[in-house]
Write a protein that holds these residues in place. Sequence first.
Motif, PDB file in Angstrom:
ATOM      1  N   LYS A   1       1.621   5.294  -2.941  1.00 45.83           N
ATOM      2  CA  LYS A   1       1.486   6.521  -3.735  1.00 45.83           C
ATOM      3  C   LYS A   1       2.734   6.749  -4.573  1.00 45.83           C
ATOM      4  O   LYS A   1       2.653   7.130  -5.743  1.00 45.83           O
ATOM      5  N   LYS A   2       3.910   6.512  -4.001  1.00 43.21           N
ATOM      6  CA  LYS A   2       5.152   6.695  -4.731  1.00 43.21           C
ATOM      7  C   LYS A   2       5.270   5.721  -5.900  1.00 43.21           C
ATOM      8  O   LYS A   2       5.727   6.066  -6.977  1.00 43.21           O
ATOM      9  N   ARG A   3       4.840   4.458  -5.701  1.00 40.45           N
ATOM     10  CA  ARG A   3       4.916   3.464  -6.759  1.00 40.45           C
ATOM     11  C   ARG A   3       3.957   3.798  -7.901  1.00 40.45           C
ATOM     12  O   ARG A   3       4.249   3.539  -9.040  1.00 40.45           O
TER      13      ARG A   3
ATOM     14  N   LYS B   1       3.082   6.783  -8.941  1.00 43.18           N
ATOM     15  CA  LYS B   1       3.518   7.990  -9.653  1.00 43.18           C
ATOM     16  C   LYS B   1       4.551   7.674 -10.725  1.00 43.18           C
ATOM     17  O   LYS B   1       4.741   8.448 -11.636  1.00 43.18           O
ATOM     18  N   LYS B   2       5.260   6.557 -10.641  1.00 48.62           N
ATOM     19  CA  LYS B   2       6.319   6.221 -11.600  1.00 48.62           C
ATOM     20  C   LYS B   2       5.788   5.901 -12.932  1.00 48.62           C
ATOM     21  O   LYS B   2       4.918   5.580 -13.425  1.00 48.62           O
TER      22      LYS B   2
ATOM     23  N   VAL C   1       2.105   5.807   1.898  1.00 53.24           N
ATOM     24  CA  VAL C   1       3.072   6.658   1.202  1.00 53.24           C
ATOM     25  C   VAL C   1       3.817   5.838   0.158  1.00 53.24           C
ATOM     26  O   VAL C   1       4.036   6.306  -0.961  1.00 53.24           O
TER      27      VAL C   1
END
Length: 121
Positions: free
Chosen positions: A116-118, A120-121, A113
């Motif tokens: 995935k968050k990193r 998207k930036k 998770v």
Amino acid sequence: EMCGVSKLPMADQSPQLLVEGADPTCSTFIIHREDHTLGNVLRYVVGKQGGVEMCGYSIHHPSDDKFHLRIQMEQNHPKKCKEALMESLQTIDGICDHMIDTFNATVEEKKRVGKKKRHKK
């Protein structure tokens, strides 16, 4: 077995386990190199088994690295104290395995998770 005390075979790094008493339905197990951490869990798990009339543990002195686990089975119950102890140790082993697996799976999920968050930036 000498003088009512028998030694169960254990690996060198494992806690040493001694059994006091000749009666298989009422025994005291002396578990070396362990303390309240295992003693209290073992007391609880053994006590939840069918046929166990009483289970308690004590540490005779705070500087001791051993505890005494006393198990008493119900009269005429087919299970013996040693069986109750061994089944309880297997249960605790299974609980620990489950906790480790759950922890590791959660850590891996958090890592996925986080990646995935990193991205998207």
